[in-house]
Design an enzyme around this catalytic site. Structure first.
Site, PDB file in Angstrom:
ATOM      1  N   TRP A  24       0.816  -1.220   0.000  1.00  0.00           N
ATOM      2  CA  TRP A  24       0.000   0.000   0.000  1.00  0.00           C
ATOM      3  C   TRP A  24       0.845   1.264   0.000  1.00  0.00           C
ATOM      4  O   TRP A  24       0.314   2.352  -0.129  1.00  0.00           O
ATOM      5  CB  TRP A  24      -0.990   0.018   1.167  1.00  0.00           C
ATOM      6  CG  TRP A  24      -0.382  -0.358   2.480  1.00  0.00           C
ATOM      7  CD1 TRP A  24       0.255   0.457   3.353  1.00  0.00           C
ATOM      8  CD2 TRP A  24      -0.347  -1.665   3.045  1.00  0.00           C
ATOM      9  NE1 TRP A  24       0.699  -0.265   4.439  1.00  0.00           N
ATOM     10  CE2 TRP A  24       0.328  -1.568   4.276  1.00  0.00           C
ATOM     11  CE3 TRP A  24      -0.823  -2.908   2.643  1.00  0.00           C
ATOM     12  CZ2 TRP A  24       0.540  -2.663   5.098  1.00  0.00           C
ATOM     13  CZ3 TRP A  24      -0.620  -3.996   3.462  1.00  0.00           C
ATOM     14  CH2 TRP A  24       0.058  -3.869   4.670  1.00  0.00           C
ATOM     15  N   ARG A  25       2.132   1.138   0.110  1.00  0.00           N
ATOM     16  CA  ARG A  25       3.010   2.306   0.009  1.00  0.00           C
ATOM     17  C   ARG A  25       3.451   2.566  -1.428  1.00  0.00           C
ATOM     18  O   ARG A  25       4.137   3.542  -1.698  1.00  0.00           O
ATOM     19  CB  ARG A  25       4.264   2.111   0.861  1.00  0.00           C
ATOM     20  CG  ARG A  25       3.992   2.190   2.333  1.00  0.00           C
ATOM     21  CD  ARG A  25       5.293   2.092   3.103  1.00  0.00           C
ATOM     22  NE  ARG A  25       5.032   2.191   4.515  1.00  0.00           N
ATOM     23  CZ  ARG A  25       5.822   1.685   5.446  1.00  0.00           C
ATOM     24  NH1 ARG A  25       6.937   1.067   5.106  1.00  0.00           N
ATOM     25  NH2 ARG A  25       5.521   1.801   6.711  1.00  0.00           N
ATOM     26  N   GLU A  37      -6.302   1.482   4.783  1.00  0.00           N
ATOM     27  CA  GLU A  37      -6.683   2.083   6.074  1.00  0.00           C
ATOM     28  C   GLU A  37      -7.695   1.219   6.816  1.00  0.00           C
ATOM     29  O   GLU A  37      -7.583   1.016   8.024  1.00  0.00           O
ATOM     30  CB  GLU A  37      -7.272   3.482   5.857  1.00  0.00           C
ATOM     31  CG  GLU A  37      -6.262   4.531   5.477  1.00  0.00           C
ATOM     32  CD  GLU A  37      -5.332   4.901   6.612  1.00  0.00           C
ATOM     33  OE1 GLU A  37      -5.773   4.932   7.782  1.00  0.00           O
ATOM     34  OE2 GLU A  37      -4.158   5.164   6.331  1.00  0.00           O
ATOM     35  N   THR A  43      -5.552  -4.836  13.043  1.00  0.00           N
ATOM     36  CA  THR A  43      -5.001  -6.021  12.385  1.00  0.00           C
ATOM     37  C   THR A  43      -3.503  -5.823  12.195  1.00  0.00           C
ATOM     38  O   THR A  43      -3.057  -4.734  11.855  1.00  0.00           O
ATOM     39  CB  THR A  43      -5.689  -6.244  11.017  1.00  0.00           C
ATOM     40  OG1 THR A  43      -7.102  -6.255  11.189  1.00  0.00           O
ATOM     41  CG2 THR A  43      -5.253  -7.559  10.399  1.00  0.00           C
ATOM     42  N   LEU A  80      -9.630 -11.961   8.510  1.00  0.00           N
ATOM     43  CA  LEU A  80      -9.273 -10.636   9.038  1.00  0.00           C
ATOM     44  C   LEU A  80     -10.139 -10.251  10.233  1.00  0.00           C
ATOM     45  O   LEU A  80      -9.772  -9.374  10.998  1.00  0.00           O
ATOM     46  CB  LEU A  80      -9.407  -9.558   7.957  1.00  0.00           C
ATOM     47  CG  LEU A  80      -8.280  -9.467   6.946  1.00  0.00           C
ATOM     48  CD1 LEU A  80      -8.590  -8.417   5.890  1.00  0.00           C
ATOM     49  CD2 LEU A  80      -6.956  -9.140   7.624  1.00  0.00           C
TER      50      LEU A  80
END
Length: 168
Positions: A24-25, A37, A43, A80
């Site tokens: 995600w970066r 986000e 998590t 999750l």
């Protein structure tokens, strides 16, 4: 206050050299920011990595997420926990599609289902906007530049013109 100004020039070079390679970066696509986000709430980062990539493979756009069957969502999210997050994520995607795009301000982001109060500030640091300009010197320690978003014009610390709309 002095410590807050002293830390960025010390931490940013370390982070640039030692940061984990997290999927995600890699980009600032608003949908990807939203997804990461929400997934990262309560998590572990290591647990999210595989889910994030699998989720984007199955639902690559906010429109695909908005239109997905609930069973598909629940299967992608399986493991999750906190399934209300994925249900709210879909409601947020449906609201985004209905309004024709992502909100451009904190109030609009907070109005989306499932978006916690702290998210808009992290979104602003990860998504480009047209209302702001950014100092491209990552190790700047001034308050304006440590937030990495300043008003259009000049970086007060570097006394140089900054570019419109995109973060370094």
């Amino acid at each position: 206050k002095e410590l807050a100004l002293a830390l960025p020039p010390l931490l940013l070079p370390w982070f640039a050299e030692n940061a984990r390679n997290l999927p995600w970066r890699r980009d600032r696509e608003p949908y990807h920011v939203l997804l990461s986000e929400i997934m990262l709430q309560q998590t572990r980062v290591e647990a999210v990595k595989a889910y994030y990539l699998r989720f984007l493979d199955a639902l690559p756009t906010v429109e695909a997420l908005a239109a997905a069957e609930e069973q598909t969502l629940l299967k992608l999210w399986e493991g999750l926990g906190y399934y209300s997050r994925v249900r709210n994520l879909q409601k947020a995607a449906q609201a985004i599609v209905a309004r024709g795009g992502f909100p451009r301000d904190a109030a609009g982001l907070l109005a989306l289902p499932g978006v916690p109060a702290g998210s808009p500030s992290s979104w602003r640091s990860r998504t480009p906007t047209r209302q702001h300009a950014t100092c491209r010197r990552a190790t700047c320690g001034t308050r304006a530049c440590s937030s990495r978003t300043i008003r259009k014009g000049e970086c007060p610390h570097h006394k140089r013109v900054v570019s419109d709309g995109l973060s370094a």
